[in-house]
Design a protein around this motif. Sequence first.
Motif, PDB file in Angstrom:
ATOM      1  N   UNK A 274      -4.506  12.987   1.882  1.00  0.00           N
ATOM      2  CA  UNK A 274      -4.676  12.519   0.296  1.00  0.00           C
ATOM      3  C   UNK A 274      -4.230  13.370  -0.652  1.00  0.00           C
TER       4      UNK A 274
ATOM      5  N   UNK B  52     -17.919   3.494   8.453  1.00  0.00           N
ATOM      6  CA  UNK B  52     -16.701   3.337   8.036  1.00  0.00           C
ATOM      7  C   UNK B  52     -15.605   4.362   8.041  1.00  0.00           C
TER       8      UNK B  52
ATOM      9  N   UNK C 137       0.577  -1.175   0.040  1.00  0.00           N
ATOM     10  CA  UNK C 137      -0.085   0.042   0.067  1.00  0.00           C
ATOM     11  C   UNK C 137       0.761   1.186  -0.078  1.00  0.00           C
TER      12      UNK C 137
ATOM     13  N   UNK D  32     -11.294   5.806   6.701  1.00  0.00           N
ATOM     14  CA  UNK D  32     -10.305   5.369   6.070  1.00  0.00           C
ATOM     15  C   UNK D  32      -8.789   6.068   6.727  1.00  0.00           C
TER      16      UNK D  32
ATOM     17  N   UNK E 239     -16.187   8.050   6.839  1.00  0.00           N
ATOM     18  CA  UNK E 239     -16.808   8.185   5.470  1.00  0.00           C
ATOM     19  C   UNK E 239     -18.236   7.904   5.659  1.00  0.00           C
ATOM     20  N   UNK E 240     -18.948   8.320   6.686  1.00  0.00           N
ATOM     21  CA  UNK E 240     -20.534   8.144   6.782  1.00  0.00           C
ATOM     22  C   UNK E 240     -21.018   9.546   6.256  1.00  0.00           C
TER      23      UNK E 240
ATOM     24  N   UNK F 132     -14.102  -0.641   9.059  1.00  0.00           N
ATOM     25  CA  UNK F 132     -15.470  -0.746   9.837  1.00  0.00           C
ATOM     26  C   UNK F 132     -15.435  -1.479  11.057  1.00  0.00           C
TER      27      UNK F 132
ATOM     28  N   UNK G 220     -11.297  15.873  -4.668  1.00  0.00           N
ATOM     29  CA  UNK G 220     -11.158  14.521  -3.738  1.00  0.00           C
ATOM     30  C   UNK G 220     -11.898  14.496  -2.536  1.00  0.00           C
ATOM     31  N   UNK G 221     -12.195  13.469  -2.261  1.00  0.00           N
ATOM     32  CA  UNK G 221     -12.950  13.280  -1.042  1.00  0.00           C
ATOM     33  C   UNK G 221     -12.393  12.081   0.092  1.00  0.00           C
TER      34      UNK G 221
ATOM     35  N   UNK H 160      -4.770   7.878   5.519  1.00  0.00           N
ATOM     36  CA  UNK H 160      -3.779   7.945   4.554  1.00  0.00           C
ATOM     37  C   UNK H 160      -2.571   8.306   5.296  1.00  0.00           C
TER      38      UNK H 160
ATOM     39  N   UNK I 296      -1.717   4.575   1.063  1.00  0.00           N
ATOM     40  CA  UNK I 296      -2.724   4.814   0.988  1.00  0.00           C
ATOM     41  C   UNK I 296      -3.664   3.768   1.730  1.00  0.00           C
ATOM     42  N   UNK I 297      -4.635   4.210   2.394  1.00  0.00           N
ATOM     43  CA  UNK I 297      -5.429   3.197   3.069  1.00  0.00           C
ATOM     44  C   UNK I 297      -6.689   2.587   2.456  1.00  0.00           C
ATOM     45  N   UNK I 298      -6.906   1.524   3.210  1.00  0.00           N
ATOM     46  CA  UNK I 298      -8.350   0.560   2.734  1.00  0.00           C
ATOM     47  C   UNK I 298      -9.373   1.409   3.926  1.00  0.00           C
ATOM     48  N   UNK I 299     -10.649   1.186   3.295  1.00  0.00           N
ATOM     49  CA  UNK I 299     -11.947   1.521   4.283  1.00  0.00           C
ATOM     50  C   UNK I 299     -12.048   0.302   5.236  1.00  0.00           C
TER      51      UNK I 299
ATOM     52  N   UNK J 133     -23.139   1.368   9.830  1.00  0.00           N
ATOM     53  CA  UNK J 133     -22.072   1.590  10.575  1.00  0.00           C
ATOM     54  C   UNK J 133     -21.139   2.805  10.029  1.00  0.00           C
TER      55      UNK J 133
END
Lengths: 335, 335
Positions: free
Chosen positions: A115, A325, A7, A327, A312-313, A192, A106-107, A329, A187-190, A323
Amino acid sequence: MKKVGSQTFKPQNPPYLISTGVVAGPFEGRGILNEYLDHVYDDLNAGQSSYEAAEKHMMLNASLICLNKARKTPEEVDLFLAGDLLNQTITSGFTALELAVPYLGIYGACATSAQGMGLGALILDGGYASLIQTATSSHYGSAERQYRYPTEYGYQRRPTAQWTVTGAGSALLAVEGKGPRITLITLGKVWDLGIKDPFNLGTAMAPAACQTLIQHFADTGRGPRDYDLILTGDLGKIGGALLVQLVEKEGGFNLRENYNDCGMMIYDREKQDVHGGASGCASSALVVFGYIYRLLKEGRVKKVLLVATGALHSPTSFQQGENIPAIAHGVSIEA
Amino acid sequence: MKKVGSQTFKPQNPPYLISTGVVAGPFEGRGILNEYLDHVYDDLNAGQSSYEAAEKHMMLNASLICLNKARKTPEEVDLFLAGDLLNQTITSGFTALELAVPYLGIYGACATSAQGMGLGALILDGGYASLIQTATSSHYGSAERQYRYPTEYGYQRRPTAQWTVTGAGSALLAVEGKGPRITLITLGKVWDLGIKDPFNLGTAMAPAACQTLIQHFADTGRGPRDYDLILTGDLGKIGGALLVQLVEKEGGFNLRENYNDCGMMIYDREKQDVHGGASGCASSALVVFGYIYRLLKEGRVKKVLLVATGALHSPTSFQQGENIPAIAHGVSIEA
């Protein structure tokens, strides 16, 4: 390939962070970061007709200050990468309109500072640009009424609740120049954890920060001691304490010596009761583009790892029982 | 530098579009694009408890179909770039959670298909990844209630109003493989024509498409005749007609021979009265990842320029009396 492990991305010629600009609201101006802010507004509205217009004014101002310090004009910027918390990231879109620079929205919620720097570094080092500007912002008033309740409602905040930072930060990344350099980007994964409480975002985001940190160490062979400072974006008091435990349990790494959370570095805890700490895109932006950037330039720290976290909600996903989630970075910034 | 002119980026080794996946709602399934869709849902809810959950299901399904066709697994994907129209782009974040792939959220409203392909191409060609997946989606039900009125309200649509496409599209970009290639990327600036009417987005977005098109031609030395087909994303009937006039007036280029708008290529105009045409992130995604991808693979067209357009307003900015700014990103896809 300029990828390390699974990653992490490693620029061949690490781009320079040649300039930054940070502005903040009045409450932030009374905090401990005051002397590292380029401009402090007298009121939350920043002379505008709404909180949303104020937030845009702040992002634009931070961006212009950042350009001015580097003696650059918007015309010299190849690309503007920006994101914020407002629906449809309007702060960023309206700021890009004023700057009149090619723009990619970007979000990453509150992970946007990392990011933007990370993505900017990849594009610069890929040979596509010589100057990239990134920006992000948050605003207590606009965020509260969008995510929770209008501030006029005066609800009682829970101990886990964090205070959304009012302010904006911008940074200029260049292929050539002077300043700290972006050396590694993870760079991260999401993730939960099953948290549903939007008043406890630090807890929801801690597992994402943990995964990105451990992956960063695994990918690079580095450990906490390779950094002078490891920072998360806005885990706050509760999320930060959880992270230290998680990283020790999951990865066997000790963060107790050189770790801090940007959300604990803005307000004066003696005089400003913000419960769980600070949050919002501007949390890491103010600390890293303001305070840490100064420390790096003055050689007071040499290697800093920022792991900015984002929830990321949306209010809709929350109302529908989903839930939260999250992330994270990571960006390694080195003097 | 791999930059051409002021806004166009040219990969040294143009990445391949090795696979796509497209799914759509029932109304879209009865349109003229039917045979190019990988899956058509029987109902708007796609078996889920809400429109928002349905939209997520669609983006995930399109992404998995896309991976399956290329015999790839999520584990092989270096990076997932996705964006959508919902607040805080929850569709993309929740899809990234399921895929468990490093994720960068992007926001370009309905320009997201081109933004994802363009950004993916830059990162791949920069040497940072070998496989990047991009995805976008929109949903009539979730978009109507977020941007305008809940569908149950049954308001009368104006002639300029466009119909938000229900569906999702995903594409896999790779450094090596077979398929059409991304040869040029023109990233847009934000434009504001002074339009305030969210029922007339085609008109608001036409100037952005015009600027990106003319800049693409200026940067590359190409003209409309260098392409078999020039497509915009979702200008619809009114915006598309305006674009043809604007491009002729501002740039002296004739689009009358090989230009079409994706928003006019989805529904059956004889049987499906959608007024101004289709709109939404899925408009260009369905047409380009479905129909055009097939044409390119079969050699029926060789060079296609997609200029996807996005309106960067939010319901809040609209209610506060702000204009509707817009952006357009161009991507040249060549067999």
